[in-house]
Design a protein around this motif. Structure first.
Motif, short mmCIF file in Angstrom:
data_model
loop_
_atom_site.label_atom_id
_atom_site.label_comp_id
_atom_site.label_asym_id
_atom_site.label_seq_id
_atom_site.Cartn_x
_atom_site.Cartn_y
_atom_site.Cartn_z
N SER A 13 29.63 -1.60 -16.46
CA SER A 13 29.77 -2.99 -16.87
C SER A 13 28.91 -3.19 -18.11
O SER A 13 28.26 -2.25 -18.58
N ASP A 14 28.89 -4.42 -18.61
CA ASP A 14 28.07 -4.69 -19.79
C ASP A 14 26.68 -5.18 -19.41
O ASP A 14 25.95 -5.70 -20.26
N SER A 15 26.28 -5.00 -18.17
CA SER A 15 25.01 -5.52 -17.67
C SER A 15 23.80 -4.94 -18.41
O SER A 15 23.63 -3.72 -18.48
N ILE A 16 22.97 -5.83 -18.95
CA ILE A 16 21.73 -5.39 -19.59
C ILE A 16 20.74 -4.89 -18.55
O ILE A 16 20.03 -3.91 -18.77
N ALA A 17 20.70 -5.56 -17.40
CA ALA A 17 19.78 -5.15 -16.33
C ALA A 17 20.08 -3.73 -15.88
O ALA A 17 19.16 -2.91 -15.70
N ASP A 18 21.36 -3.42 -15.69
CA ASP A 18 21.73 -2.06 -15.29
C ASP A 18 21.37 -1.05 -16.38
O ASP A 18 20.92 0.06 -16.09
N ALA A 19 21.58 -1.44 -17.62
CA ALA A 19 21.25 -0.55 -18.74
C ALA A 19 19.76 -0.25 -18.78
O ALA A 19 19.35 0.91 -18.94
N LEU A 20 18.94 -1.28 -18.63
CA LEU A 20 17.49 -1.09 -18.67
C LEU A 20 17.03 -0.21 -17.51
O LEU A 20 16.13 0.63 -17.66
#
Length: 217
Positions: free
Chosen positions: A185-192
């Motif tokens: 997904s485009d989730s920033i939280a997941d990316a971090l």
């Protein structure tokens, strides 16, 4: 007030519904189509249309470019680039199921476009984001929110000049590869969470904008 303006017109029903109350059968079909298209185009599915956009399609049943632009995160550019097969699927679906698409949505008045145009012009002239935020009397988070909204809707914005100044090249490559190869997904939280503590939220947001601009628009 400009601060309350969105970059795209959206139906009041969609705004209040928050994606709820849609057609679950159609949603599953749209997600299948998005997955198929993503494999064909070698893109992450969320780059084509976000889940929020698909959910809005199950409420509005759009069969035209203009109709698609009433969905969240969809502007004319994205609608024209990716929308044809989705409109065809929706057209077949409403015909086969005798569905009468809603025609009584109360649309917001067209938003004041001054923020969008000023941001686009400033970025075209390679102004510092700090200077743009100061000129618009908003903070950096708000500026990134507005830039993301513009890019998600399908407008191309080349922010490489700013990223080159602010983010280490190796970090750019790692974040870009994450969104290209791994992100579900485009989730920033997941990316971090995936990238680790050496990366800041602002760095990830900037590179996500770059990725969406280059791959999705």
């Amino acid at each position: 007030d400009d601060d309350d303006d969105d970059d795209e017109i959206m139906s009041s029903a969609v705004k209040s519904g928050g994606g709820g109350g849609g057609d679950e059968t159609l949603l599953a079909m749209l997600k299948d189509l998005r997955s198929s298209m993503a494999r064909r185009l070698k893109l992450q599915p969320w780059v084509i249309f976000t889940d929020a956009a698909l959910e809005d399609m199950t409420i509005l049943y759009p069969t035209t470019i203009d109709g698609l632009t009433h969905c969240q995160n969809v502007g004319e550019g994205k609608a024209k680039k990716f929308g044809k097969e989705f409109m065809e699927l929706i057209s077949r679906y409403i015909e086969e199921n005798d569905i009468v698409p809603p025609d009584d949505f109360v649309l917001k008045s067209p938003p004041n476009r001054s923020y969008k145009q000023r941001i686009v012009n400033c970025i075209d002239h390679r102004h510092s984001f700090d200077d743009i935020a100061e000129a618009l009397d908003i903070d950096m988070d708000e500026l990134l929110d507005k830039i993301e909204s513009i890019v998600y809707a399908g407008t191309r914005l080349d922010i490489d000049y700013y990223i080159e100044q602010e983010v280490d090249e190796d970090k750019v490559d790692e974040i870009y590869d994450y969104f290209k190869e791994e992100a579900e997904s485009d989730s920033i939280a997941d990316a971090l969470k995936e990238l680790g503590p050496d990366f800041t939220e602002e760095e990830v947001r900037l590179v996500r904008i770059k990725f969406l601009n280059e791959v999705g628009n």
